[in-house]
Motif scaffolding. Sequence first.
Motif, mmCIF file in Angstrom:
data_model
loop_
_atom_site.group_PDB
_atom_site.id
_atom_site.type_symbol
_atom_site.label_atom_id
_atom_site.label_comp_id
_atom_site.label_asym_id
_atom_site.label_seq_id
_atom_site.Cartn_x
_atom_site.Cartn_y
_atom_site.Cartn_z
ATOM 1 N N ILE A 33 0.865 -1.190 0.000
ATOM 2 C CA ILE A 33 0.000 0.000 0.000
ATOM 3 C C ILE A 33 0.895 1.230 0.000
ATOM 4 N N SER A 124 -7.455 -3.513 -5.280
ATOM 5 C CA SER A 124 -6.082 -3.153 -5.622
ATOM 6 C C SER A 124 -6.041 -2.475 -6.983
ATOM 7 N N HIS A 125 -4.928 -1.796 -7.237
ATOM 8 C CA HIS A 125 -4.632 -1.164 -8.529
ATOM 9 C C HIS A 125 -5.636 -0.066 -8.913
ATOM 10 N N GLY A 145 -6.253 -4.002 3.508
ATOM 11 C CA GLY A 145 -5.745 -3.419 2.271
ATOM 12 C C GLY A 145 -6.621 -2.309 1.739
ATOM 13 N N ARG A 276 -3.145 0.583 -3.603
ATOM 14 C CA ARG A 276 -2.650 -0.740 -3.192
ATOM 15 C C ARG A 276 -2.203 -1.466 -4.445
ATOM 16 N N LEU A 277 -0.914 -1.754 -4.519
ATOM 17 C CA LEU A 277 -0.354 -2.404 -5.709
ATOM 18 C C LEU A 277 -0.198 -3.903 -5.522
ATOM 19 N N ALA A 278 -0.113 -4.350 -4.273
ATOM 20 C CA ALA A 278 0.047 -5.786 -4.007
ATOM 21 C C ALA A 278 -0.201 -6.003 -2.532
ATOM 22 N N SER A 281 -5.231 -8.941 0.609
ATOM 23 C CA SER A 281 -6.365 -9.076 -0.302
ATOM 24 C C SER A 281 -7.535 -9.683 0.444
#
Length: 281
Positions: A33, A124-125, A145, A276-278, A281
């Motif tokens: 994040i 995410s993303h 997340g 949040r890229l990874a 989840s």
Amino acid sequence: MTTLELPLPSLSKGRFASIDALTDEPLFENHGIRIAFTERGGGVGVGAFASLNLGDQVGDDSCAVEANRARLMAAFGASGLPCVVPRQVHGDRVLVSGDGGEGGFAALCAQARQGADAVVIEGSHTAALLCFADCVPVIGVSPSGRFTVVHAGWRGVANGVAVRALEALAACDREAGWDCGPPDYNIYIGPHIRSECFETAAEPYQRFGEDFGKACLAGAGHVDLAQALKTAFGRLGAASRRILDAGVCTACDNEHYFSYRAQNGVCGRQGAFAIRLAGAS
């Protein structure tokens, strides 16, 4: 129920391509994040908007704003990814990324153009960017997340927009089966006008004292907006050790930050950004 603990919040200054920003590196390294409070340098704007103006409602050249936002996304590894940038209206409306329905991101952006001062991102993303020049930027991050980015001027602080955003974040977590809430969230208060430079009229000064206690009153009409927010977050159950204040005054440090008051109402806007890229989840 799923649980996961965040590292305690920290903020350090880093250089990302041409952009200087305060960010939490352990949060990014452990959970993917990225949060950031940008400075005003590293962009293409000129004059009162020099140089990384991210606001599109302040009279700056639209092409320069677009270029600056593209630089921001690239600097944080998010080029080409969707980014929600609401039209800020000093209200208490909170948008939730999952509320776009069948229209998805396009519907969310349409809602954002109607006006909002906080965004909760569930997936995410997808990034959120809100823009500031003296108002208080707040970012809240959940162990799930999910995160929220909030614009809180003095009206927003008084009307509880940041509290509403954290409550919306908690509702999303519960719905998704996460056993976490405000006591587990990292809350970051970014650079904004501090009490020594923020003087208000008698009525709001009195209202802040009544609503948030005398600790947020700094004398002679001066109000400590960060202290008012900390009080509100504490009432919500947030842990004091997880509330981090950057401690930077935009009016005092006009060299590094845009300031509406220091620049007599004509200035650009720095950003509070999160994605949040990874990770979780």
